[in-house]
Enzyme design. Structure first.
Site, mmCIF file in Angstrom:
data_model
loop_
_atom_site.group_PDB
_atom_site.id
_atom_site.type_symbol
_atom_site.label_atom_id
_atom_site.label_comp_id
_atom_site.label_asym_id
_atom_site.label_seq_id
_atom_site.Cartn_x
_atom_site.Cartn_y
_atom_site.Cartn_z
ATOM 1 N N TRP A 109 0.849 -1.127 0.092
ATOM 2 C CA TRP A 109 0.063 -0.023 0.087
ATOM 3 C C TRP A 109 0.982 1.241 -0.133
ATOM 4 O O TRP A 109 0.631 1.930 -0.784
ATOM 5 C CB TRP A 109 -1.168 -0.225 1.178
ATOM 6 C CG TRP A 109 -1.961 -0.986 1.088
ATOM 7 C CD1 TRP A 109 -2.083 -2.223 1.969
ATOM 8 C CD2 TRP A 109 -3.271 -1.155 0.160
ATOM 9 N NE1 TRP A 109 -3.320 -2.935 1.364
ATOM 10 C CE2 TRP A 109 -3.938 -2.281 0.400
ATOM 11 C CE3 TRP A 109 -3.246 -0.575 -0.872
ATOM 12 C CZ2 TRP A 109 -4.726 -2.744 -0.311
ATOM 13 C CZ3 TRP A 109 -4.646 -0.837 -1.796
ATOM 14 C CH2 TRP A 109 -5.092 -1.887 -1.414
ATOM 15 N N ASP A 177 -1.358 6.662 6.371
ATOM 16 C CA ASP A 177 -2.609 6.023 5.850
ATOM 17 C C ASP A 177 -2.779 5.059 7.343
ATOM 18 O O ASP A 177 -1.995 4.005 7.317
ATOM 19 C CB ASP A 177 -2.079 5.297 4.778
ATOM 20 C CG ASP A 177 -3.219 4.164 4.278
ATOM 21 O OD1 ASP A 177 -4.239 4.143 4.839
ATOM 22 O OD2 ASP A 177 -2.857 3.682 3.286
ATOM 23 N N LYS A 201 -12.218 -1.342 6.986
ATOM 24 C CA LYS A 201 -11.498 -2.109 7.902
ATOM 25 C C LYS A 201 -12.123 -2.135 9.258
ATOM 26 O O LYS A 201 -12.630 -2.944 9.953
ATOM 27 C CB LYS A 201 -10.019 -2.111 7.839
ATOM 28 C CG LYS A 201 -9.430 -2.808 6.771
ATOM 29 C CD LYS A 201 -9.104 -2.005 5.315
ATOM 30 C CE LYS A 201 -8.369 -2.768 4.135
ATOM 31 N NZ LYS A 201 -7.741 -1.850 3.525
HETATM 32 C C1 LIG Z 1 -7.325 -1.524 2.255
HETATM 33 C C2 LIG Z 1 -6.123 -0.433 2.338
HETATM 34 C C3 LIG Z 1 -6.086 0.620 1.211
HETATM 35 C C4 LIG Z 1 -7.010 0.612 0.078
HETATM 36 O O1 LIG Z 1 -8.380 1.080 0.281
HETATM 37 P P1 LIG Z 1 -9.326 1.216 -1.289
HETATM 38 O O2 LIG Z 1 -10.330 1.738 -0.641
HETATM 39 O O3 LIG Z 1 -9.269 -0.275 -1.799
HETATM 40 O O4 LIG Z 1 -8.619 1.967 -2.326
HETATM 41 C C5 LIG Z 1 -5.200 1.549 1.427
HETATM 42 N N1 LIG Z 1 -4.237 1.438 2.476
HETATM 43 C C6 LIG Z 1 -4.299 0.607 3.290
HETATM 44 C C7 LIG Z 1 -3.228 0.406 4.227
HETATM 45 C C8 LIG Z 1 -5.122 -0.511 3.247
HETATM 46 O O5 LIG Z 1 -5.195 -1.595 4.302
#
Ligand SMILES: *Cc1c(COP(=O)(O)O)cnc(C)c1O
Length: 366
Positions: A109, A177, A201
């Site tokens: 990511w 993030d 999540k």
């Molecule tokens: C799941 C995730 C994303 C991606 O998100 P999307 O909504 O599918 O674009 C980004 N960063 C991390 C750390 C993630 O776990």
């Protein structure tokens, strides 16, 4: 209603994302789809510009402030486009064509966030564990060049299962993030100038991303952008510049209420216990190999491991399926297994998984 009632056989859900949600959140969200708050309308039918939705936005922002211990210095936005849209918007807003942004490359990511940034300016990788296929955290950089427009990092590495335990202080704007570990433990959110989380999540249903941004960051926007992609325009319109994902934001609000009712301290305590029993079992079990070996790098949220004998991999997945355990298959880039222990996953579910791991080992060795 025309639906026939059937007793649902609810599985133990260890999916990485969309992940498990609390049962009461699902019930409340379902009820609101039929009728929202005695309004005679479904939550799917109310206006994003009406009072009912304005109250949903207000309460959700208040709860985020409380849970992160933030004051009015921060804007709280609900944005479209998932985590990846933030990978684009961050450099669009904060990285000039000739400027440099720092990235910590600790997983798929964070790497992906960095690749998006290259469309808009220059990227400097300050630390990376890519050469070791991300099986540990890279060392946090001792020196962070002051000329960087910002430093971006991923607090929890969802695919490989490592996590930064604290939010560092930083001499340039720090952007995190936190998609897969927001609200999993007490932390210094204030050390970030911006943090964001795709909510599927730990905060709700897919379709919206929580963005928290210090107001002074809005003065640093480098380009003239279409309003949809401009943080300042979004903040000025209180996240309803266009039709907001009403249901996704409402589900996030329900999860925020649930999170507050549990308390971050108690969620953290339980998250530590869940992670502890699972890591202990993976290490003890003769069939599995843990992916992240450094104890201090291990994620509380995503536990990744592989089958020592690849022949047993399919067998364990089938064994789980037969026991109503879902979502333990690893990400396609790593294979093996990944068990996600988000806030809504109970200790009891984790214990049942640990029991299944022991029973599977027994069944293979006889
Ligand atoms: C799941 C995730 C994303 C991606 O998100 P999307 O909504 O599918 O674009 C980004 N960063 C991390 C750390 C993630 O776990």
């Amino acid at each position: 209603m025309l639906m026939k009632k059937r007793k649902m056989n609810r599985k133990l859900n260890f999916n990485a994302g969309p992940g498990a949600l609390p049962a009461e959140v699902l019930q409340q969200a379902a009820a609101a789809v039929v009728e929202y708050n005695n309004s005679g309308l479904s939550i799917l039918e109310i206006s994003h510009r009406g009072t009912a939705f304005a109250n949903i936005i207000e309460e959700s922002k208040q709860l985020v402030r409380e849970l992160c211990e933030l004051d009015e210095d921060y804007e709280i936005l609900w944005m479209h486009g998932g985590g990846r849209m933030q990978f684009c918007m961050i450099p669009m807003n904060f990285l000039g064509k000739d400027d440099f942004a720092g990235y910590i490359d600790s997983d798929h990511w964070s790497h992906s966030a960095m690749e998006y940034a290259k469309f808009y300016g220059n990227v400097q990788v300050l630390a990376s564990s890519a050469d070791d296929r991300y099986n540990h955290l890279p060392s946090w950089p001792e020196f962070i060049p002051a000329h960087l427009s910002y430093l971006h990092y991923t607090s929890n590495n969802t695919i490989y299962g490592s996590q930064w335990q604290t939010v560092p202080k930083c001499n340039v704007p720090l952007i995190a993030d936190m998609s897969s570990d927001i609200f999993c433990s007490k932390r210094d959110y204030k050390n970030c100038d911006m943090f964001y989380a795709a909510v599927q999540k730990n905060v709700g249903a897919a379709g919206v991303t929580l963005v928290v941004i210090r107001k002074d960051m809005l003065q640093r926007i480098k380009r003239s952008l279409p309003s949809m992609l401009d943080y300042k325009a979004q903040a000025n319109e209180n996240s309803i510049l266009n039709t907001a994902p009403v249901f996704a934001i409402y589900t996030a609000l329900l999860t925020l209420r649930w999170t507050k009712a549990q308390g971050i301290d108690s969620l953290e305590k339980e998250n530590r216990q869940k992670a502890h029993i699972l890591y202990e079992e993976v290490e003890r079990n003769s069939l599995f190999n843990l992916y992240v070996q450094n104890k201090e790098d291990r994620s509380l949220m995503n536990v990744c491991f592989t089958a020592i004998d690849p022949a047993t991999e399919k067998g364990f997945l089938k064994f789980c399926e037969e026991r109503n355990i879902s979502g333990v298959k690893g990400h396609r880039s790593l294979g093996g297994f990944r068990v996600s222990l988000y806030n809504a996953v109970t200790m009891q579910a984790t214990e049942q998984l640990v029991t299944a791991m022991k029973e599977y080992e027994h069944s293979v060795s006889i």
